[in-house]
Enzyme design. Structure first.
Site, PDB file in Angstrom:
ATOM      1  N   ASP A  14       0.848  -1.186   0.000  1.00  0.00           N
ATOM      2  CA  ASP A  14       0.000   0.000   0.000  1.00  0.00           C
ATOM      3  C   ASP A  14       0.886   1.239   0.000  1.00  0.00           C
ATOM      4  OD1 ASP A  14      -3.161   0.713   0.743  1.00  0.00           O
ATOM      5  OD2 ASP A  14      -1.727   2.285   1.286  1.00  0.00           O
ATOM      6  N   ASP A  48       4.659   1.993  -3.597  1.00  0.00           N
ATOM      7  CA  ASP A  48       3.804   1.992  -4.780  1.00  0.00           C
ATOM      8  C   ASP A  48       3.737   0.583  -5.376  1.00  0.00           C
ATOM      9  OD1 ASP A  48       2.549   3.847  -7.028  1.00  0.00           O
ATOM     10  OD2 ASP A  48       3.820   2.361  -8.022  1.00  0.00           O
ATOM     11  N   ALA A  49       2.530   0.152  -5.761  1.00  0.00           N
ATOM     12  CA  ALA A  49       2.339  -1.198  -6.292  1.00  0.00           C
ATOM     13  C   ALA A  49       3.126  -1.422  -7.582  1.00  0.00           C
ATOM     14  CB  ALA A  49       0.853  -1.461  -6.531  1.00  0.00           C
ATOM     15  N   ASP A  66      -6.738  -4.035  -5.392  1.00  0.00           N
ATOM     16  CA  ASP A  66      -7.842  -3.244  -4.834  1.00  0.00           C
ATOM     17  C   ASP A  66      -7.495  -1.763  -4.928  1.00  0.00           C
ATOM     18  OD1 ASP A  66     -10.205  -2.563  -3.602  1.00  0.00           O
ATOM     19  OD2 ASP A  66      -9.466  -2.930  -1.567  1.00  0.00           O
TER      20      ASP A  66
END
Length: 204
Positions: A14, A48-49, A66
């Site tokens: 996240d 950061d994803a 998500d």
């Protein structure tokens, strides 16, 4: 996911460390997530994803995406062919990923566009929706490298949001299915999902 005994490890990614801290240390929030961040199987990554996936070298059997609703250009850029292609590098050959895809009832073109964009990255997809408390009718897309079927699948752990008959998840009324022809592929060069989202929500 932690309800399943055979889950050995979970990486939670996240961008906002404050959100992660609140989820773990605010008693009311921790109770809502059943103190999952204290589970020894969970490793938290406040980053950061995209950066996480770009540096990841371990294949995952399950990936859950998500992201927030695509309300602006920055978030729209996450729901792109490029992102799902990057994700594909981290998915095991027999792996499965699922992506929250907004409300098929309120934003059907956004919903089908996310599915079409996932397919553009070379995935097989399976679309479904269910009632989520406080959100209403919410849609998701499952992505795999191989053709996928939900035939005879059963949920093996308690779940409040899934019906006993899972076939209901994959049925969409005609008014939602009819919008599928309007779906677009969202890419970095043509990142317009946020514009569709605003139009469907009647944003100014």
């Amino acid at each position: 996911m932690l309800k399943y005994d055979d889950v050995k490890h979970v990486d939670l990614v996240d961008l906002d460390p404050l959100v992660l801290d609140a989820a773990k240390n605010f008693r009311s929030l921790a109770a809502l997530n059943q103190y999952s961040l204290y589970d020894s199987r969970v490793t938290v990554h406040p980053q950061d994803a995209v950066d996480f996936l770009a540096s990841n070298r371990s294949p995952y059997h399950i990936i859950i995406v998500d992201f927030p609703d695509p309300t602006d250009q920055t978030i729209s850029d996450l729901y792109t062919t490029e992102f799902y292609s990057l994700l594909k590098r981290s998915l095991a050959d027999d792996g499965v990923f699922v992506c929250q895809s907004n409300s098929p009832e309120d934003t059907p073109i956004v919903f089908w566009s996310i599915g079409k964009t996932i397919e553009s990255a070379g995935f097989e997809t399976l679309s479904y929706h269910t009632i989520i408390p406080s959100f209403g009718d919410w849609g998701f897309h499952i992505g795999t490298r191989r053709p996928i079927s939900w035939r005879n699948k059963r949920v093996q752990v308690p779940c409040r949001t899934l019906p006993a008959n899972l076939k209901k998840l994959f049925h969409f009324p005609h008014k939602i299915l009819s919008k599928k022809t309007l779906a677009i592929v969202n890419s970095k060069k043509n990142s317009i999902l946020h514009k569709i989202f605003k139009k469907e929500n009647l944003y100014v």
